[in-house]
Design an enzyme around this catalytic site. Sequence first.
Site, PDB file in Angstrom:
ATOM      1  CD  GLN A 207     -47.336 -18.862  30.342  1.00 34.73           C
ATOM      2  OE1 GLN A 207     -46.614 -17.901  30.587  1.00 34.73           O
ATOM      3  NE2 GLN A 207     -48.081 -18.898  29.256  1.00 34.73           N
ATOM      4  CG  PHE A 238     -48.832 -11.784  31.946  1.00 37.30           C
ATOM      5  CD1 PHE A 238     -50.212 -11.735  31.957  1.00 37.30           C
ATOM      6  CD2 PHE A 238     -48.146 -11.390  33.086  1.00 37.30           C
ATOM      7  CE1 PHE A 238     -50.909 -11.289  33.071  1.00 37.30           C
ATOM      8  CE2 PHE A 238     -48.822 -10.945  34.209  1.00 37.30           C
ATOM      9  CZ  PHE A 238     -50.212 -10.893  34.199  1.00 37.30           C
ATOM     10  CD  GLU A 242     -45.484 -20.560  24.933  1.00 33.56           C
ATOM     11  OE1 GLU A 242     -45.550 -21.294  23.930  1.00 33.56           O
ATOM     12  OE2 GLU A 242     -45.984 -19.417  24.972  1.00 33.56           O
ATOM     13  NE  ARG A 320     -50.742 -16.303  17.385  1.00 34.52           N
ATOM     14  CZ  ARG A 320     -52.007 -16.707  17.327  1.00 34.52           C
ATOM     15  NH1 ARG A 320     -52.987 -15.838  17.253  1.00 34.52           N
ATOM     16  NH2 ARG A 320     -52.291 -17.989  17.335  1.00 34.52           N
ATOM     17  CG  PHE A 354     -46.993 -15.873  20.418  1.00 34.73           C
ATOM     18  CD1 PHE A 354     -46.138 -16.268  21.431  1.00 34.73           C
ATOM     19  CD2 PHE A 354     -46.849 -16.453  19.179  1.00 34.73           C
ATOM     20  CE1 PHE A 354     -45.160 -17.224  21.196  1.00 34.73           C
ATOM     21  CE2 PHE A 354     -45.873 -17.412  18.929  1.00 34.73           C
ATOM     22  CZ  PHE A 354     -45.019 -17.797  19.940  1.00 34.73           C
ATOM     23  CB  ALA A 521     -51.946 -19.963  21.443  1.00 37.39           C
ATOM     24  CD  GLU A 723     -52.491 -14.983  23.114  1.00 40.17           C
ATOM     25  OE1 GLU A 723     -51.279 -14.812  22.992  1.00 40.17           O
ATOM     26  OE2 GLU A 723     -53.128 -15.838  22.464  1.00 40.17           O
TER      27      GLU A 723
END
Length: 772
Positions: A207, A238, A242, A320, A354, A521, A723
């Site tokens: 990603q 998902f 990342e 977050r 996240f 995000a 998300e």
Amino acid sequence: MNIDPKIVQRSIVGKGIAHDSAARHVAGEANYIDDMPELPGTLHAAFVLSPVAHGKLNGFDASEALVMSGVAGVWSAKDVPGHNEVGPIHTGETLFAEDIVDHEGRVIAVVAAGDFETAYRAAKKVKLDIEPLEAVLDIEEAHRRKNYVVPVQEVIDGDVDAALASAPHVFSGKLKMGGQDHFYLETHIAYAIPGENGEMLVHSSTQHPTEVQHHVAGILGIHANAVECQVRRMGGGFGGKESQPTIIAGAAALISAKTGKPCKMRLKRRDDMAGTGKRHDFVVNWKVGVDGRGRILGLDAEYLARAGNLPDLTGPVITRALTHTDNSYHIPNARFVGHACKTNTVSNTAFRGFGGPQGIITIEAVIDTIARELKLDPNAVRAINYYGDGTGDTTPYGQKVEDNRLVEVTEAVLASADWQQRRAEIDAHNAANPIIRRGLAMMPVKFGISFNLTSLNQAGALVHVYLDGSIFLNHGGTEMGQGLFVKVAQVVAEVFQVDLDMVRISSTATGKVPNTSATAASTGSDLNGMAAFKAATAIKARLTTVAAEHFDVEEEVIIYREGRVHADNRSVSFGELAKMAWAKRVQLSEAGHYATPKIHWDGKTMKGRPFFYFSYGAAVAEVAIDTLTGETRCLRADILQDVGSPLNPAIDLGQIEGAFVQGMGWVTCEELWWDKTGRLRTVGPSTYKIPGSRDVPPIFNVRILDNMPNREETVFRSKAIGEPPLMLGISIWLAVRDAIASIAGSVPQLDSPATPEAVLRAVNQSSPSGSR
């Protein structure tokens, strides 16, 4: 940026157009990295992984592996020509273990051979000399020892202690929530191909191509301009792809650089699950003060997150979680604290939501507890605490809620779900059925859209117009099945008013668009769509000047429609106009760049405006539980999701459905389990249960909130979708709590996931007799 008023009558954006690879997916013709034709001499790689959770690495003996036919070599930390670093934020996160192994599955070395199975068998032949050390596996034990990977984070607003001391009612609780494996269909994979002068082309299932590019360059000891990372599509991500693809891509590139041959590395499912990170499991202790109506006066919440052996992205995940502990509710006095606990398990990483899911399930458990302790309707307690004129509009971290749609979405979903009638029916059912109990719950979601780190909120895109009117599109976003590519292509086609098949979608490539942010995000469409819009609009402005000169009219007269460019009753095709522009030496290429406005964040004070806007949604879930076995079923789900003015409602509906089911898996059946030695035992579909087709609610009503464009200036006033709906799956967990509470009317002590064992424990605790 203002949207051109001449294209508000949209012909492409807003249509439910199929995913650009949908037909190829179904036919098995969509190419992934493992489908690429292998170049002659391609090597295959396999990791040598630690079998213990914690130990001192004294060395290893690879002699048996090296004498195997077809084995090309074994490499470890001492063979890295550059630096041995792969951390997304912090240094000290190494590709290969050096002196210490700190989780089962830790990468110690990599073996390459002429085929995958030989490499895999050879890796098992490497003898490891590891001196065992004490392993810390429990989050709370790590917290007691103050073993953390990053400093504590705190969101503080008002005077929590005073609010709790003066509150008419004070309740407290503890919630344990499990992690979650990404279980993408395509495991981690990379294919590295050496070029001239030390250049390296890396095809990576990632990603974040830029991160792969920079880490590969660092590992090889070369500049980033010698490395190109390409991604056409992933078989799911998902968040799991990342930060951690750098491990796989780095090892493949190292072998390729050492041998001068192409190298492919792919992980078997077991190794992928044991050796790569998950969603963070949390333990949270909370205390809340309320008045007699259930209005929250103060909330104190302390989170313990399992970071694993390294920081990875744990810090931002906790940020977050803390900034979503309020969810939809105004909390006048708040203290949210997050600890990143170091354990001898694999470093956890990004996962859809996240940290948001962990924060939101916490406050929803708090709301549900308040209601049950005070014998109030949970929905009434929610409503009295919503952000709004009667409570307040500023979050504990200082951002104003300016686009509040909470009342609208919750009232609409309650009405469409026939809440009142079904509540009465379920209560009647439970009064007559002691074994099969049913539960009903509604919950809202307010989810912030943007990266917490302000600098990541930018994107680039490259658009070319060719002389036949066809268009080439490249941008920094990656396609992992979510439909980003077709959405951005729709944006470009809309600007030029050409058919979508005139826009060529191309692989993400660091050589075309540099310094990209991760596709994460939920910002993929917002960032890359707007960057592509800006690039296309700049080209269109030049074309319009050419058209106005050609027709001898003012530029305001020029209209683009259905593949042609019009001036009153005269027109030329879009391709003809492109040729005219080229003949006049007008630039038909543009690199667009977009940076999200208005946002700012101070990581020290934990205050600011981290989110460009909020996305809203609400869900009603109905479940049945078997009080003798703990088995649960979701019977019906009703969802209403705010997506602004959708770029592609068909794609958005698919994202809502998939996210909800994935969230349902997190809170019901997906359980990670380590044994006492720190070995992960849930390492495949035989031991790790993800939702299947029969777990999807048989009545599944999903709607998009109509006629509600984003008040912020996003691309065509759309909103992110990746998300936010995942958190709506928490409604199923709340419904299970509701079903358990019907047994004795007490507050259920239910952790997440609500596996049959967890449900049965909660049922036995709630039973008037203490057991069943």
